[in-house]
Structure formats: structure tokens, C-alpha cells
Design a protein around this motif. Structure first.
Motif: not given
Length: 234
Positions: A129-149
Motif C-alpha cells: 500500500d505504501t508504494i501503491n499510494q503513489k500510483f493512486i496519487e498520480k492517477n488522481l493528478e492526471l484525472t484532475q487535469i482531464k477534468l479541467q480540460s
């Protein structure tokens, strides 16, 4: 006469003590700091739903111990019923296994503040989970960019953004597959595969399953992984 009476009373006390001793190969010790009233359920998954194994009513003392008989390691859940208080932080998953497991947490952060000790499989899940959390955070970051687009706040090449999503997914899947292989002696390995990457390429699934130790391959989650592979191939 007194000696005989003493022996009789001693034997009776020993007999009573043996009868009162709780039975179970799993000793589960739970403490929820700050909880003075409520109900805590112990659940496990059966098929596609959760079933209640036990429940404890809390009235003043938030520290309690349960003794369970489990045949093999498996994921269980503590669910906190706060009564009228509304909260989304009510479920606490943990990997149960034979032995003594201690769970210390708080009423305010039932899941987030949980400290679990005594389960090697649970330690492996937390490590992942410690490493997987980094993937989750990056995915959220990309999702936010997509929503703003999507709403026109920013302009971005959609193909380029999708490429970033794809690269992230591949990276996570490869990491998870490698993690499962390197922890193939634990039941947490097939569990993580089924939970995180069930749709990975069949060759990866085969490789992971073949790497499992005989004990894990014939475990509950090992058998589930084997069935999943067979269904996927069909």
C-alpha cells in the motif's frame, strides 16, 4: 480430611479454569481510543457479500479480545457502528492469520490511524500500500487535469494525456506483478493479484501462480487465482 478437601477444591478450580479458557487459534486484541459507546462487527467475505462473524457492544471500555478458529489466513474487516454519528471512516480491513493479532486505532481515524501487529500477511499488504499510494496519487493528478480540460479551464493534448494514463497503468501492473512474485510464500500474494491486477495479461497471471509456494497455491486465495486464470483462458 482437610487434606482431601483441599485436594478436591484445587482440582475443582483447575477444572473450572480449563473450562473457562477461551478456544481459538487466533487471538484478536482490539482497542479503539476515544470510543465510549458503539458496536464493532467482525466480518469476512463469502462469495460476493460480507457476513458477520462476531460483534462487540462497547460501553465505556473500548478494549476487547476475541478468540477465533480460522483454517488459513484470510482478509477480515472490523466495522464500527457509530450509532447516529455519520462517518465514511468505519471500515478497517486486516489480514487475519493464526496467532495473536493486536489492532490499536482511534475513534476519530478508525482506518487511517490503525496500527496492526502480529500478522505477516498484513505487513506485506501495508508494504504494498505504501508504494501503491503513489500510483493512486498520480492517477488522481492526471484525472484532475482531464477534468479541467473537459470543462475548458486548460488546453491539453488528449492523446498525450491518455498516453500518460496508459503508462501509469502499465507501471503499476508490472510493479504489482513483481511484488506478488517476490512474496509468493504468503497468501497476500494471490490476494493482491485478484484485487489489483485481475485483468493483467494471462501470461503474467500464469507466471505469478506458478511462482506460488505449494501451501499458498492451495490456499483460499491461491485456488481463487487458479480459477480466475482458467476462466480467463476460456
Amino acid at each position: 480430611m482437610n487434606k482431601i478437601l483441599y485436594i478436591f477444591i484445587a482440582a475443582l478450580l483447575i477444572s473450572c479454569t480449563k473450562k473457562e479458557k477461551p478456544e481459538g487459534n487466533l487471538e484478536l486484541i482490539v482497542n479503539v481510543e476515544g470510543l465510549s459507546q458503539g458496536k464493532i462487527y467482525l466480518l469476512k467475505q463469502k462469495d460476493t457479500s460480507l457476513i458477520v462473524l462476531d460483534s462487540t457492544i462497547i460501553k465505556g471500555n473500548s478494549n476487547f479480545t476475541k478468540y477465533l478458529n480460522i483454517s488459513e489466513p484470510e482478509m477480515m474487516y472490523l466495522f464500527l457502528d457509530r450509532g447516529q454519528t455519520q462517518s465514511i471512516d468505519n471500515s478497517l480491513p486486516f489480514f487475519a492469520e493464526q496467532g495473536k493479532i493486536t489492532i490499536n486505532t482511534t475513534l476519530k481515524e478508525f482506518f487511517a490511524a490503525a496500527k496492526i501487529s502480529g500478522s505477516k500477511n498484513n505487513d506485506i499488504i501495508r508494504k504494498f500500500d505504501t508504494i501503491n499510494q503513489k500510483f493512486i496519487e498520480k492517477n488522481l493528478e492526471l484525472t484532475q487535469i482531464k477534468l479541467q480540460s473537459d470543462i475548458g479551464k486548460i488546453k491539453i493534448n488528449t492523446d498525450s494525456l491518455q498516453s500518460e494514463f496508459d503508462k501509469l497503468k502499465i507501471k503499476k501492473y508490472r510493479y504489482t506483478a513483481h511484488f506478488a512474485k517476490t512474496h509468493s510464500n504468503y497468501e497476500a500474494s494471490p490476494y493482491l493479484v485478484l484485487k489489483e491486477i485481475p485483468d493483467i495479461n494471462i501470461s503474467y497471471l500464469d507466471t505469478i501462480y506458478q511462482s506460488l509456494s505449494p501451501k499458498v497455491a492451495t490456499s483460499f486465495y491461491g485456488k481463487m487465482l487458479k480459477e480466475h486464470i482458467e476462466k480467463t483462458k476460456k
